[in-house]
Write an enzyme that holds these catalytic residues in place. Sequence first.
Site, PDB file in Angstrom:
ATOM      1  N   ARG A 196       0.851  -1.209   0.000  1.00 21.24           N
ATOM      2  CA  ARG A 196       0.000   0.000   0.000  1.00 21.24           C
ATOM      3  C   ARG A 196       0.876   1.245   0.000  1.00 21.24           C
ATOM      4  NH1 ARG A 196      -3.846  -3.250   3.237  1.00 21.24           N
ATOM      5  NH2 ARG A 196      -2.549  -2.959   5.078  1.00 21.24           N
ATOM      6  N   SER A 235     -17.566  -5.305  -2.981  1.00 13.68           N
ATOM      7  CA  SER A 235     -18.918  -5.854  -2.881  1.00 13.68           C
ATOM      8  C   SER A 235     -19.478  -5.723  -1.464  1.00 13.68           C
ATOM      9  CB  SER A 235     -18.916  -7.318  -3.314  1.00 13.68           C
ATOM     10  OG  SER A 235     -17.921  -8.018  -2.602  1.00 13.68           O
ATOM     11  N   ASP A 284      -6.715  -6.151  -6.076  1.00 14.39           N
ATOM     12  CA  ASP A 284      -6.315  -7.017  -4.958  1.00 14.39           C
ATOM     13  C   ASP A 284      -7.469  -7.954  -4.607  1.00 14.39           C
ATOM     14  OD1 ASP A 284      -4.965  -8.119  -2.810  1.00 14.39           O
ATOM     15  OD2 ASP A 284      -5.431  -6.450  -1.455  1.00 14.39           O
ATOM     16  N   CYS A 324      -3.594 -13.697  -4.132  1.00 10.90           N
ATOM     17  CA  CYS A 324      -3.251 -14.317  -2.843  1.00 10.90           C
ATOM     18  C   CYS A 324      -3.553 -15.812  -2.871  1.00 10.90           C
ATOM     19  CB  CYS A 324      -3.975 -13.621  -1.692  1.00 10.90           C
ATOM     20  SG  CYS A 324      -5.764 -13.705  -1.835  1.00 10.90           S
TER      21      CYS A 324
HETATM   22  N1  SAH Z   1      -6.919  -4.305  -0.865  1.00 17.80           N
HETATM   23  C1  SAH Z   1      -7.606  -4.476   0.399  1.00 17.80           C
HETATM   24  C2  SAH Z   1      -7.896  -5.931   0.712  1.00 17.80           C
HETATM   25  C3  SAH Z   1      -8.771  -6.616  -0.319  1.00 17.80           C
HETATM   26  S1  SAH Z   1      -9.456  -8.115   0.216  1.00 17.80           S
HETATM   27  C4  SAH Z   1      -6.783  -3.807   1.494  1.00 17.80           C
HETATM   28  O1  SAH Z   1      -5.663  -3.339   1.209  1.00 17.80           O
HETATM   29  O2  SAH Z   1      -7.250  -3.721   2.632  1.00 17.80           O
HETATM   30  C5  SAH Z   1     -10.583  -8.480  -1.047  1.00 17.80           C
HETATM   31  C6  SAH Z   1     -11.847  -7.653  -1.042  1.00 17.80           C
HETATM   32  O3  SAH Z   1     -12.607  -8.009  -2.200  1.00 17.80           O
HETATM   33  C7  SAH Z   1     -12.796  -7.849   0.131  1.00 17.80           C
HETATM   34  O4  SAH Z   1     -13.028  -6.601   0.737  1.00 17.80           O
HETATM   35  C8  SAH Z   1     -14.106  -8.386  -0.478  1.00 17.80           C
HETATM   36  O5  SAH Z   1     -15.251  -7.827   0.142  1.00 17.80           O
HETATM   37  C9  SAH Z   1     -13.992  -7.927  -1.905  1.00 17.80           C
HETATM   38  N2  SAH Z   1     -14.646  -8.723  -2.951  1.00 17.80           N
HETATM   39  C10 SAH Z   1     -14.676 -10.068  -3.112  1.00 17.80           C
HETATM   40  N3  SAH Z   1     -15.242 -10.390  -4.292  1.00 17.80           N
HETATM   41  C11 SAH Z   1     -15.570  -9.220  -4.907  1.00 17.80           C
HETATM   42  C12 SAH Z   1     -16.153  -8.883  -6.170  1.00 17.80           C
HETATM   43  N4  SAH Z   1     -16.487  -9.833  -7.047  1.00 17.80           N
HETATM   44  N5  SAH Z   1     -16.328  -7.588  -6.478  1.00 17.80           N
HETATM   45  C13 SAH Z   1     -15.973  -6.617  -5.596  1.00 17.80           C
HETATM   46  N6  SAH Z   1     -15.395  -6.878  -4.391  1.00 17.80           N
HETATM   47  C14 SAH Z   1     -15.203  -8.157  -4.061  1.00 17.80           C
END
Ligand code: SAH
Length: 380
Positions: A196, A235, A284, A324
Amino acid sequence: MRRHPWVFSGAIERVEGDPGPGETVEVLSHNGEFLCRAAYSPSSQIALRAWTFAAGEDVGPEFFRSKLEQAIAFRAPFMKLSDGACRLVNAESDGLPGVIVDRYAGFLVCQFLGAGAELQRGEIVSQLFQMLSPIGIYERSDVDVRLKEGLEPRSGLLLGEPPPPLLVIREKTCRFLVDIEHGQKTGFYLDQADNRAMLADYAEGAEVLNGFSYTGGFAIHALKAGAGRATNIDSSPTALDLAARNRELNQIDERSLENIEGDVFQVLREFRDRRRTFDLIVLDPPKFVESQRQLSRGSRGYKDINLLAFKLLKPGGVLFTFSCSGLVGPDLFQMIVAAAALDAGRNAQIIRVLTQGPDHPTALHFPEGAYLKGIICRVS
Ligand code: SAH
């Protein structure tokens, strides 16, 4: 075993006596040689998780104290800030299979993910309390992997005071709200902290898209470093509520941050159709590949979002893209991203490859521990 901490159930010829779930057993080779002392998990495919490979080492209070002390001492450089956050114990890679401990300001959050970790939970928690005097220790073992170990998901206060509904942590120049009780994982994606911060180098004046934003960590870092505007997509409405509050906490103008609740796949397609473009894009996503069976479907998922991202990047734009999924190795991930650029008709360079932060180390004999991979790409 070459110091790999797992033994699969199929490799066990026979069990002597009647060890219960999580009990420490001595593991011998077919010719009776000592291999390790391990926690036995009769209902799991990973039937044994090694505590120690030293024949003379007893797995008791002294053992746990020394493992915890080592793990914590190694994090000393990351623990200077009293309102900082970091992972203190990274399970197998810190010699404590199934044990995760994260620190958020004055609180600790634990996960016990195996039968052995579960059996030693009381010992580990009381030692952590003595060593670190946290305000409270909270458990977030509410994860499905426990079912494979014959354990029910569980969460709740373990010791000390309950955490407030929201804690504030500091990460470099930013501050973030963390909900220990209800947030994802143990509350925050600590593994991405360094990545980040790395956005700062590319943020100046940029229009930023933060796909799978959770509570907006990447976007806040970019805005603090001078980005013009950022758009979070997630989401989860609760994650986006916190993203909005994180914006306030970091004194960022309301007009600089847009939060879109939706499916990243769909929103990116809409942006493509409306010809919206960005200077800096972060992807991510959650783990698309949980098992070998999901490898081709998950790989297609990675390819789709990266293809869309390449189409949305302005010339000279930069993409931070992550996976991940442990089962998608770095070579495969790079191939997927390359295929996405090719299909998008973009020429791109790798500027840097990324991984999880140093508070999430990987034991050399446990390659499964290296799950997070990222690539910074620049398109021409
Ligand atoms: N980049 C973030 C962590 C991401 S974790 C950080 O630095 O804190 C992955 C995220 O993707 C979660 O918040 C989850 O709610 C979201 N997610 C999962 N599937 C999704 C989709 N199809 N569209 C949008 N968000 C999604």
